[in-house]
Design a protein around this motif. Structure first.
Motif, short mmCIF file in Angstrom:
data_model
loop_
_atom_site.label_atom_id
_atom_site.label_comp_id
_atom_site.label_asym_id
_atom_site.label_seq_id
_atom_site.Cartn_x
_atom_site.Cartn_y
_atom_site.Cartn_z
N ALA A 51 0.84 -1.21 0.00
CA ALA A 51 0.00 0.00 0.00
C ALA A 51 0.87 1.25 0.00
O ALA A 51 0.60 2.23 -0.72
CB ALA A 51 -0.93 0.00 1.21
N THR A 52 1.94 1.23 0.80
CA THR A 52 2.85 2.38 0.85
C THR A 52 3.51 2.61 -0.50
O THR A 52 3.66 3.75 -0.96
CB THR A 52 3.92 2.18 1.93
N PHE A 53 3.89 1.55 -1.18
CA PHE A 53 4.51 1.66 -2.50
C PHE A 53 3.54 2.28 -3.50
O PHE A 53 3.91 3.21 -4.24
CB PHE A 53 4.94 0.27 -2.96
N ILE A 54 2.32 1.79 -3.53
CA ILE A 54 1.30 2.34 -4.45
C ILE A 54 1.06 3.82 -4.15
O ILE A 54 0.93 4.64 -5.06
CB ILE A 54 0.00 1.52 -4.34
N ASN A 55 1.01 4.16 -2.88
CA ASN A 55 0.80 5.57 -2.51
C ASN A 55 1.99 6.44 -2.87
O ASN A 55 1.83 7.56 -3.38
CB ASN A 55 0.49 5.67 -1.01
N SER A 56 3.19 5.94 -2.61
CA SER A 56 4.39 6.73 -2.91
C SER A 56 4.52 7.03 -4.40
O SER A 56 4.98 8.10 -4.80
CB SER A 56 5.65 6.01 -2.42
N LEU A 57 4.10 6.09 -5.24
CA LEU A 57 4.14 6.32 -6.67
C LEU A 57 3.21 7.45 -7.09
O LEU A 57 3.38 8.03 -8.17
CB LEU A 57 3.75 5.03 -7.42
N ARG A 58 2.25 7.77 -6.24
CA ARG A 58 1.31 8.86 -6.54
C ARG A 58 1.54 10.07 -5.63
O ARG A 58 0.74 11.00 -5.62
CB ARG A 58 -0.13 8.36 -6.38
N GLY A 59 2.63 10.05 -4.86
CA GLY A 59 2.94 11.18 -3.99
C GLY A 59 2.04 11.28 -2.78
O GLY A 59 1.91 12.35 -2.18
N LEU A 60 1.44 10.17 -2.35
CA LEU A 60 0.49 10.18 -1.24
C LEU A 60 1.06 9.49 -0.01
O LEU A 60 1.96 8.66 -0.10
CB LEU A 60 -0.82 9.49 -1.65
N SER A 61 0.46 9.81 1.14
CA SER A 61 0.72 9.12 2.40
C SER A 61 -0.54 8.40 2.83
O SER A 61 -1.62 8.62 2.26
CB SER A 61 1.18 10.11 3.48
N ALA A 62 -0.43 7.58 3.87
CA ALA A 62 -1.55 6.74 4.28
C ALA A 62 -2.82 7.53 4.61
O ALA A 62 -3.92 7.09 4.32
CB ALA A 62 -1.14 5.88 5.47
N GLY A 63 -2.70 8.71 5.19
CA GLY A 63 -3.88 9.46 5.61
C GLY A 63 -4.48 10.36 4.55
O GLY A 63 -5.51 11.01 4.79
N ASP A 65 -6.42 11.68 1.11
CA ASP A 65 -7.60 11.28 0.34
C ASP A 65 -7.16 10.47 -0.88
O ASP A 65 -6.25 10.85 -1.60
CB ASP A 65 -8.39 12.50 -0.13
N GLY A 66 -7.82 9.34 -1.08
CA GLY A 66 -7.51 8.50 -2.22
C GLY A 66 -6.36 7.54 -2.01
O GLY A 66 -6.01 6.79 -2.92
N ALA A 67 -5.77 7.55 -0.81
CA ALA A 67 -4.64 6.65 -0.55
C ALA A 67 -5.11 5.21 -0.48
O ALA A 67 -6.21 4.90 -0.03
CB ALA A 67 -3.95 7.04 0.75
N ALA A 68 -4.24 4.31 -0.93
CA ALA A 68 -4.53 2.87 -0.83
C ALA A 68 -4.41 2.44 0.62
O ALA A 68 -3.40 2.72 1.27
CB ALA A 68 -3.57 2.08 -1.70
N PRO A 69 -5.43 1.77 1.18
CA PRO A 69 -5.34 1.31 2.57
C PRO A 69 -4.52 0.04 2.70
O PRO A 69 -4.39 -0.73 1.75
CB PRO A 69 -6.81 1.05 2.93
N SER A 70 -3.97 -0.19 3.89
CA SER A 70 -3.21 -1.42 4.13
C SER A 70 -4.10 -2.65 4.00
O SER A 70 -3.68 -3.69 3.50
CB SER A 70 -2.56 -1.38 5.52
N GLN A 71 -5.33 -2.50 4.48
CA GLN A 71 -6.31 -3.58 4.34
C GLN A 71 -7.14 -3.30 3.09
O GLN A 71 -7.97 -2.41 3.07
CB GLN A 71 -7.22 -3.65 5.58
#
Length: 379
Positions: A51-63, A65-71
């Motif tokens: 999930a962190t990898f997918i988010n980092s590729l889009r410049g996002l963090s876990a919290g 909007d639109g971030a991929a959740p761990s679950q």
């Protein structure tokens, strides 16, 4: 500029289209550079690292909007799609791992996850890859799919020694299963600028079709100073294309085209550059949060008005100013860009090149300062 001319072969096609008065081809070429879809897929076990990898590729963090959740919200065997919040033509796909069952038919798995839809596929793991994962890779290669990559996630607590041991074990598994000259990229999902991810991007840039590599480059967050430079060169090539369209069609008796091109296309290019260089307020604030910094300090590094806000008035002002001062563009540059019948009408080309090229330089300089401050470079 010479490197920019070589960076996109599409520009040569553009020149030929101008030469033969094919206005629709010229417009399509510019549009291809402005909008080009790219789909990336990530195969592997679901959890924090993926999930962190997918988010980092889009410049996002876990919290965010639109971030991929761990679950993952979808069933373990299903796919999940994550669009980029700023670039509608960039989409990440979370694919399930290849099942560990035996016998295993890689073609069936690939059909189920729509493997052919993706421009590039990342096969991720934290331990040496499972045999069925390697089978999928081999099947993809047999179908002439070159843009499939093995990624070993570097755990935050992993030491350099343990990570290299895992990489070595992974390479041994791949070799034993028939992968010729295997390559495993070590990637830390939370900080993509570290380890092998920059090298992976270089390889992808060579192996993806040119227009897809261009789309990926513009959609990725500004992870490093090198990426800023590459984005700047890509936008300078796009500026050249738009200027060629503007200047070229000025010599062709289609009155509405040149006036339509100059401001509307210029506005689109600068707007895309602001987002791609992560200069908009939202991107700067997000970067500040990720790095534990005060956003006001990063925002203050933007000295170009177009870095802060892209307005039609500012773009028009720059075009008008360029019209008044056309002495700094080399005649040789115009000669290279314009077919002979259009060189007498190169004024529009030159003004566009001056105005937008200068704006891209200023915006890229702002982006470079922000990245350097965020990464602590120069301290």
């Amino acid at each position: 500029m010479a490197d920019v001319f070589r960076s996109l072969n599409l520009l040569e096609t553009l020149k030929e289209s101008i030469e033969h008065n094919k206005l629709s081809d010229v417009k399509d070429a510019v549009e291809d550079l402005l909008i080009s879809r790219i789909n990336l897929a990530v195969i592997g076990d679901r959890g924090d690292e993926k999930a962190t990898f997918i988010n980092s590729l889009r410049g996002l963090s876990a919290g965010d909007d639109g971030a991929a959740p761990s679950q993952s919200p979808v069933a373990p065997e299903e796919m999940a799609s994550y669009p980029d919040p700023k670039h509608s033509d960039f989409r990440l796909w979370d694919l399930p791992p290849a099942p560990s069952t035996s016998p295993f038919e890689p073609e069936g798995y690939m059909d189920r996850v729509k493997f052919a839809r993706y421009n590039a596929v990342f096969m991720t793991f934290s331990q040496p890859p499972q045999p069925n994962t390697v089978e999928v890779f081999l099947e993809a290669r047999s179908q002439q799919r070159q843009t499939v990559y093995f990624i070993l996630f570097a755990a935050a607590k992993g030491t350099e020694k343990t990570l290299e041991e895992t990489r070595k074990a992974s390479l041994e598994v791949l070799t034993s299963q028939g992968v010729a000259l295997p390559k495993v990229y070590l990637v830390r999902p939370s900080t993509l600028e570290k380890f092998d991810f920059p090298g992976l991007l270089e390889d992808m840039g060579r192996e993806l079709p040119e227009i897809r590599a261009h789309a990926l480059l513009l959609a990725l967050p500004t992870l490093t100073s090198t990426l800023i430079t590459q984005k700047k060169e890509a936008f300078q090539a796009l500026v050249w294309a738009a200027a060629s369209l503007s200047g070229g069609v000025s010599a062709i008796p289609v009155p509405f085209v040149a006036s339509m091109v100059d401001c509307s296309v210029a506005l689109r290019i600068i707007s895309k550059a602001q987002l791609s260089l992560c200069l908009d307020d939202e991107s700067v604030e997000r970067l500040a949060r990720q790095r534990g910094m005060e956003p006001t300090g990063l925002k203050a590094l933007r000295t170009c008005a177009l870095s802060v806000e892209v307005t039609k008035g500012e773009v028009k002002k720059r075009l008008a100013a360029a019209e008044k001062d056309l002495g700094t563009v080399s005649p040789k540059l115009v000669e290279m860009a314009m077919p002979r019948h259009a060189r007498s009408a190169s004024r529009s080309f030159t003004a566009m090149l001056q105005a937008l090229g200068g704006a891209i330089e200023e915006m890229a300089a702002d982006g470079g300062k922000i990245v350097a401050a965020a990464l602590g470079e120069g301290k």
